[in-house]
Design an enzyme around this catalytic site. Sequence first.
Site, PDB file in Angstrom:
ATOM      1  CB  SER A  31      76.300  -8.154  92.647  1.00  0.00           C
ATOM      2  OG  SER A  31      75.788  -6.857  92.745  1.00  0.00           O
ATOM      3  CE1 TYR A  89      76.033  -7.192  88.622  1.00  0.00           C
ATOM      4  CE2 TYR A  89      77.344  -8.466  87.270  1.00  0.00           C
ATOM      5  CZ  TYR A  89      76.990  -7.745  88.275  1.00  0.00           C
ATOM      6  OH  TYR A  89      78.045  -7.949  89.510  1.00  0.00           O
ATOM      7  CE  LYS A  99      78.121 -11.292  89.138  1.00  0.00           C
ATOM      8  NZ  LYS A  99      79.398 -12.144  89.288  1.00  0.00           N
TER       9      LYS A  99
HETATM   10  C1  WQD Z   1      77.172   4.424  92.714  1.00  0.00           C
HETATM   11  C2  WQD Z   1      76.394   5.789  93.082  1.00  0.00           C
HETATM   12  C3  WQD Z   1      75.231   6.360  91.175  1.00  0.00           C
HETATM   13  C4  WQD Z   1      78.669   7.180  88.599  1.00  0.00           C
HETATM   14  C5  WQD Z   1      77.143  -1.099  90.628  1.00  0.00           C
HETATM   15  C6  WQD Z   1      76.343  -2.205  90.158  1.00  0.00           C
HETATM   16  C7  WQD Z   1      76.607  -3.394  91.025  1.00  0.00           C
HETATM   17  C8  WQD Z   1      78.190  -3.512  91.603  1.00  0.00           C
HETATM   18  C9  WQD Z   1      78.691  -2.115  92.170  1.00  0.00           C
HETATM   19  C10 WQD Z   1      78.887  -5.338  90.300  1.00  0.00           C
HETATM   20  C11 WQD Z   1      74.967   5.542  92.490  1.00  0.00           C
HETATM   21  C12 WQD Z   1      76.196   7.371  91.522  1.00  0.00           C
HETATM   22  C13 WQD Z   1      77.998   6.751  89.692  1.00  0.00           C
HETATM   23  C14 WQD Z   1      78.607   8.577  88.263  1.00  0.00           C
HETATM   24  C15 WQD Z   1      77.078   9.033  89.902  1.00  0.00           C
HETATM   25  N1  WQD Z   1      78.723  -4.082  90.641  1.00  0.00           N
HETATM   26  N2  WQD Z   1      77.267   7.803  90.354  1.00  0.00           N
HETATM   27  N3  WQD Z   1      77.933   9.406  88.851  1.00  0.00           N
HETATM   28  O1  WQD Z   1      75.132   1.367  90.654  1.00  0.00           O
HETATM   29  O2  WQD Z   1      75.465   1.110  93.201  1.00  0.00           O
HETATM   30  O3  WQD Z   1      76.405  -0.647  91.793  1.00  0.00           O
HETATM   31  O4  WQD Z   1      78.495  -1.317  91.020  1.00  0.00           O
HETATM   32  O5  WQD Z   1      78.828  -6.280  91.154  1.00  0.00           O
HETATM   33  O6  WQD Z   1      76.069  -4.487  90.562  1.00  0.00           O
HETATM   34  O7  WQD Z   1      74.973  -2.146  90.182  1.00  0.00           O
HETATM   35  O8  WQD Z   1      77.643   1.634  91.812  1.00  0.00           O
HETATM   36  O9  WQD Z   1      79.609   3.038  91.422  1.00  0.00           O
HETATM   37  O10 WQD Z   1      77.841   2.882  89.503  1.00  0.00           O
HETATM   38  O11 WQD Z   1      77.216   4.080  91.528  1.00  0.00           O
HETATM   39  O12 WQD Z   1      76.389   9.918  90.543  1.00  0.00           O
HETATM   40  O13 WQD Z   1      79.575   8.843  87.456  1.00  0.00           O
HETATM   41  O14 WQD Z   1      77.294   6.768  92.452  1.00  0.00           O
HETATM   42  O15 WQD Z   1      74.049   6.962  90.554  1.00  0.00           O
HETATM   43  O16 WQD Z   1      74.225   6.534  93.326  1.00  0.00           O
HETATM   44  P1  WQD Z   1      76.280   1.124  91.795  1.00  0.00           P
HETATM   45  P2  WQD Z   1      78.150   3.007  90.915  1.00  0.00           P
END
Ligand code: WQD
Length: 336
Positions: A124, A148, A152
């Site tokens: 990741s 997490y 990785k």
């Molecule tokens: C994306 C953007 C949030 C939800 C995570 C893991 C990473 C990988 C991918 C496994 C961010 C914003 C999100 C919501 C929001 N997973 N958001 N409201 O955090 O970039 O990555 O998933 O490998 O390891 O860390 O993905 O989809 O949670 O967030 O505003 O209800 O959307 O703040 O900017 P993230 P995400």
Amino acid sequence: MNILVTGGAGYIGSHTCVALLEAGHSVIVADNLSNSKIETIHRIKEISNKDVLFYQIDVTDEQAVEAIFAKHALDGVIHFAGFKAVGESVERPLHYYYNNLVSTMVLAKVCQHYGVHRFVFSSSATVYGENEVPFKESMELLPTTNPYGETKAMSERILMDIAHANPKFSVALLRYFNPVGAHESGFIGEAPNGIPNNLMPFVTKVAKGELDKLRIFGDDYNTVDGTGVRDYIHVMDLAEGHVAALDHLDEGAHIYNLGTGEGTSVLQIVKTFEEANGIEIPYEIVDRRPGDIAYCYADASKAQKALGWTAKRDLKAMCTDAWRFEKQYQALVDMK
Ligand code: WQD
């Protein structure tokens, strides 16, 4: 090749199974169904019109893993099985370290025992921590903000050391950015058990009316519109990246970013989804989510040069494909 796919009933695993089958490989899935459904295995068969062997096992169970290797002549392993909820990992670190590290070590050990030399690992972009974007494979990793991410980074280290000690053992460490979307059939997609973690499943649940609005975690980042910027990649592009990595595996350990190289903000995703699907997505700006960073996107050039792979599908396709799956999803759950 005959490939064992651990976590193959999950989101990225199931799409990779489809891509493997379409590329002419045969697939055996091992999954404990802790965050997936057996129906997805049936859907993989339906999409590809190929057979898929399935074993419901926990990959930390060495005996159960050994039984599969003893029964099937495997040419390689793609290891997806693992817990992946960042927030949960902060609350339950031992649960994450045990499951994610022991599963990787069990698989590597049994591979060595049976002379299986091709190992593709689901890593990741989280491992980069708060490095300067765009993230490059050659960068020194910084501590991540959660267990997490550490599992990785540690798994990568374990696999690199094994490859260094055993030159015939070839490893591809694939660092995913933000996988979104679904297979164009709408038969498989991102269907986590329980409350979603990631952005797109929340957007599609608002679109479906299951949620009244999207909560956007902060609009005070130093970005184009204040909301977080990520490198969203279509899950089928990601799946095809795994096939390319498998086909190009040679000796040693190789790290590849699987991203598009483009950064997109949360508000830009919302706007793209609304335009692509003709649906309004109400939202409310709320506090930042602990652990979030402003920017995360890839330098995607190494995979292009070494694997001849680039992401082809655009944000519009990610949004229309995600929505098509969500609309059909209830049927999937009802069929469970
Ligand atoms: C994306 C953007 C949030 C939800 C995570 C893991 C990473 C990988 C991918 C496994 C961010 C914003 C999100 C919501 C929001 N997973 N958001 N409201 O955090 O970039 O990555 O998933 O490998 O390891 O860390 O993905 O989809 O949670 O967030 O505003 O209800 O959307 O703040 O900017 P993230 P995400």
